[in-house]
Design a protein around this motif. Structure first.
Motif, PDB file in Angstrom:
ATOM      1  N   ALA A  14     -13.366   3.440  -3.217  1.00 38.39           N
ATOM      2  CA  ALA A  14     -14.003   3.230  -4.715  1.00 38.39           C
ATOM      3  C   ALA A  14     -13.866   4.659  -5.525  1.00 38.39           C
ATOM      4  O   ALA A  14     -12.802   5.257  -6.965  1.00 38.39           O
ATOM      5  N   SER A  15     -14.508   5.729  -4.558  1.00 34.92           N
ATOM      6  CA  SER A  15     -14.787   7.086  -4.615  1.00 34.92           C
ATOM      7  C   SER A  15     -13.393   7.907  -4.692  1.00 34.92           C
ATOM      8  O   SER A  15     -12.811   8.747  -6.692  1.00 34.92           O
ATOM      9  N   TRP A  16     -12.471   7.157  -4.578  1.00 40.06           N
ATOM     10  CA  TRP A  16     -11.632   8.156  -3.429  1.00 40.06           C
ATOM     11  C   TRP A  16     -10.524   7.749  -4.938  1.00 40.06           C
ATOM     12  O   TRP A  16      -9.616   8.129  -5.917  1.00 40.06           O
ATOM     13  N   LEU A  17     -10.502   6.321  -5.271  1.00 44.85           N
ATOM     14  CA  LEU A  17      -9.874   5.724  -6.693  1.00 44.85           C
ATOM     15  C   LEU A  17     -10.078   6.296  -7.491  1.00 44.85           C
ATOM     16  O   LEU A  17      -9.017   6.178  -8.440  1.00 44.85           O
ATOM     17  N   VAL A  18     -11.059   6.149  -7.990  1.00 50.60           N
ATOM     18  CA  VAL A  18     -11.311   7.211  -9.062  1.00 50.60           C
ATOM     19  C   VAL A  18     -11.120   8.860  -9.830  1.00 50.60           C
ATOM     20  O   VAL A  18     -10.544   8.779 -10.769  1.00 50.60           O
ATOM     21  N   ARG A  19     -10.788   9.382  -8.257  1.00 51.15           N
ATOM     22  CA  ARG A  19     -10.971  10.485  -8.383  1.00 51.15           C
ATOM     23  C   ARG A  19      -9.478  10.839  -8.827  1.00 51.15           C
ATOM     24  O   ARG A  19      -9.168  11.960  -8.996  1.00 51.15           O
ATOM     25  N   GLU A  20      -8.856   9.893  -8.222  1.00 47.56           N
ATOM     26  CA  GLU A  20      -6.860  10.372  -7.640  1.00 47.56           C
ATOM     27  C   GLU A  20      -6.538   9.295  -9.078  1.00 47.56           C
ATOM     28  O   GLU A  20      -5.217   9.641  -8.968  1.00 47.56           O
ATOM     29  N   ARG A  21      -6.921   8.077  -9.168  1.00 42.72           N
ATOM     30  CA  ARG A  21      -5.996   7.619 -10.515  1.00 42.72           C
ATOM     31  C   ARG A  21      -6.949   7.089 -11.109  1.00 42.72           C
ATOM     32  O   ARG A  21      -6.347   6.069 -12.070  1.00 42.72           O
TER      33      ARG A  21
END
Length: 667
Positions: A14-21
């Motif tokens: 989820a952290s990656w999704l918020v950061r990258e998308r």
């Protein structure tokens, strides 16, 4: 979003999704009220504050219009921030470029400041040198005025003028009316005119003036050596080169032949055993020539014996005070240097002693005997440098011959030695042995090689630096270059320039006046010409690169691949000149020069060579002198013990009887 089947291919949590998308997530919220409702439900218990809470309320609103308006506002804000960030980045880039430019400007300014500081130091040094030269000229003028006012000194100068040999004439008046040529004149025109004006014969006038010069009344005696007690004792410069000093005693008369200084461990020292000369009254010192290793201690002797007579050739009398002045300067610099290391140097004398010694000088022409108490001294040309003399000293019916530094070949600045008849068959020959172990190459070949190398460098657009000893060597090199390369610009710097002018003045009235300056030869305009004199030759001091203008020139010329530095003359093993020669033999590299402010290191790219033009007789020349004199015994001085030992054996094989370098009495 991660709970949906299609999210399985996503690489992060989820952290990656918020950061990258983030943009994609916002678009999902815009298109799906159901997602907004689910998110709002899941965040019902979340504690959001401030702007985060307000933003969540707007983005999760069930009204599509509210969400659309919120996203439009966020887009505009992001775009504005992007533009602001871009502007900030451009501003930072511009500032970095300006900072780099300012740093370069600061570096250039620092380099210019260093160069300006260096130029300022060099200008100050040049001004100090000019002030020293003015002071020297003022002192020399004071000495000349004193010499004119002192009766004995004036009488010595007058006697020199009266005793000068007449100039040979080749005109109708000088010819024998019955054919052939009339006998040569015995007296010069000055003596004839003066004797006529005084209503005296030339012999009577000479006797009267000699009585003023040497007021010692003659004592009737039977002149045999046993009564006179002739003794010859080397006090320095015997088995070493430097500090030459020879004590000659007969009856109640005690004289020195030379009184030079020597250098050891950064100090200028007197002759090794000078105290023995001061055990009794000294009547005179006969100086063979103006090099400091033969005359440098004379002012200290005058300080201890104020009535001491100083006898030398007219040229040596002119040159010695200049050498003494330089010795004072060198001793003061040594004193400062040693004091910085917590050590002490002995300054042997100062300007006052130099002036007093200059007042005591008497000019003695060649071949004219001069009486000093029980002794009679006759000087003869020794070659070596301008004014250099050997001496024949009589004590009753005994004679000793002292060569001083001597050479038999003709140089540009001086002819070779001429032995007088009074030297033949002397009881003792005291002979210098500086080069007794050497056999010199043909002088003309060595000069030719040197001239060709200089010509090649200058034709290639380079410049040649020749650090040379100020007295003798510098003038000889200048005259060689003026003769063979008159088109090459030549600059003479430092003390060498002053002594070159003195050479011209000393020979102006002679049969062969020396012309050093003029045409392409001039005094160096330093510091300006350090950088502007781009092609030509510079001759300057010091000869061993220990200081002086030579260091400033070398710092600029050694890094130049098209230029050259010629080492000339003897180099102490620890001198910068010797180190530079060794570095060049090893292929070059970085070289450290002494500097007023410490040291300066340069990369040696220039051609470094050695100019070998000696002013001393070699082994063959010394053997010829021994043969010509034919003395009963020969004493070797002014050389190195091992070489003297081998040369003494050569003399023995040629049937010359030698005596040790020590106290001598006639057999």
């Amino acid at each position: 979003m991660l709970s949906r089947p299609g999210a399985a291919h996503l690489p992060g949590d989820a952290s990656w999704l918020v950061r990258e998308r983030t943009p994609w997530l916002l678009q999902v919220l815009r298109r799906s009220p159901a997602v907004r409702a689910r998110v709002a439900k899941s965040m019902a218990g979340a504690r959001l504050r401030g702007r985060a809470r307000h933003l969540a309320t707007l983005l999760l609103n069930p009204d599509n219009a509210v969400v659309e308006a919120t996203l439009d506002w966020l887009g505009q804000s992001a775009s504005s921030q992007a533009r602001a960030l871009g502007h900030a980045n451009r501003t930072i880039s511009d500032l970095k470029k300006k900072l780099k430019a300012e740093r370069q400007r600061r570096q250039y300014a620092q380099e210019e400041a260093r160069e300006a500081g260096k130029l300022l130091d060099e200008t100050r040094a040049s001004m100090a040198e000019l002030e020293e030269r003015v002071d020297k000229l003022v002192r020399q003028l004071a000495v000349a005025q004193h010499r004119l006012q002192d009766p004995q000194t004036a009488a010595a100068a007058l006697l020199h003028a009266l005793e000068r040999p007449p100039v040979p004439r080749d005109d109708a008046a000088s010819r024998d009316p019955h054919g052939g040529t009339a006998p040569p004149e015995r007296y010069n025109d000055v003596l004839l005119a003066a004797s006529a004006a005084a209503s005296l014969t030339p012999e009577e006038l000479l006797a009267a003036v000699r009585a003023v010069v040497d007021p010692t009344p003659p004592v009737p005696r039977v002149e045999v050596v046993e009564e006179l007690g002739l003794r010859v004792t080397p006090l320095g410069g015997d088995t070493e080169i430097g500090g030459s000093c020879l004590l000659v005693e007969a009856g109640g008369t005690r004289i020195l032949v030379d009184a030079g200084v020597r250098t050891f461990d950064g100090r200028t020292l007197p002759p090794r055993d000078i105290e023995r000369a001061l055990e009794g009254e000294l009547h005179a010192v006969v100086v063979t020539h103006a090099h400091n290793d033969h005359c440098g201690y004379v002012p200290a002797l005058v300080a201890q014996s104020p009535r001491l007579r100083i006898l030398a050739t007219p040229e040596t009398v002119r040159l010695m005070p200049m050498m003494w002045e330089d010795t004072v300067k060198v001793m003061r610099e040594q004193d400062r240097s040693l004091a910085s290391w917590g050590s002490a140097a002995t300054v042997l004398y100062g300007p006052a002693e130099v002036e007093a010694a200059a007042h005591r000088c008497e000019e003695v022409p060649f071949t004219v005997p001069r009486r000093i108490g029980e002794l009679t001294v006759e000087l003869f040309p020794a070659g070596h440098i301008l004014g250099a003399a050997g001496a024949v000293i009589r004590a009753g019916d005994r004679r000793i011959v002292v060569t001083g530094d001597i050479s038999g070949f003709r140089q540009e600045s001086v002819d070779g030695y001429t032995l007088p008849d009074s030297s033949r068959g002397a009881d003792l020959l005291v002979m210098e042995t500086t080069c007794c172990g050497d056999t010199h190459d043909d002088r003309e070949l060595r000069v030719g090689d040197f001239v060709r190398e200089v010509q090649e460098i200058c034709q290639g657009g380079g410049r040649v630096l020749i650090p040379a000893f100020a007295l003798g060597r510098a003038q000889e090199i200048a005259l060689i270059l003026r003769r063979y390369l008159p088109e090459v610009p030549l600059r003479i710097d430092g003390m060498a320039a002053d002594l070159s002018a003195a050479f011209e003045a000393a020979t102006a009235d002679s049969a062969h006046p020396l012309k050093i300056f003029g045409d392409s030869v001039a005094v160096a305009d330093r510091p300006a010409e350090l950088d502007t004199f781009r092609t030509g030759v510079i001759i300057t001091t010091s000869g061993m690169l220990t200081g002086g203008p030579a260091v400033q020139w070398a710092a600029r010329i050694l890094p130049e691949p098209s230029s050259a530095l010629f080492i000339s003359g003897y180099q102490d093993e620890e001198s910068p000149g010797a180190r530079l020669r060794k570095l060049a033999e090893e292929g070059g590299g970085n070289f450290t020069l002494p500097d007023r402010s410490g040291q300066v290191t340069v990369q040696v790219k220039a051609h470094v060579a050695t100019m070998r033009v000696s002013a001393h007789a070699d082994r063959r020349g010394l053997l010829n002198i021994a043969d010509e004199v034919g003395a009963h015994q020969t004493m070797l001085v002014h050389g190195l013990p091992n070489r003297q030992r081998r040369f003494r054996e050569v003399l023995r094989l040629r049937d010359h009887d030698t005596t040790g370098t020590a106290l001598w009495r006639p057999a």
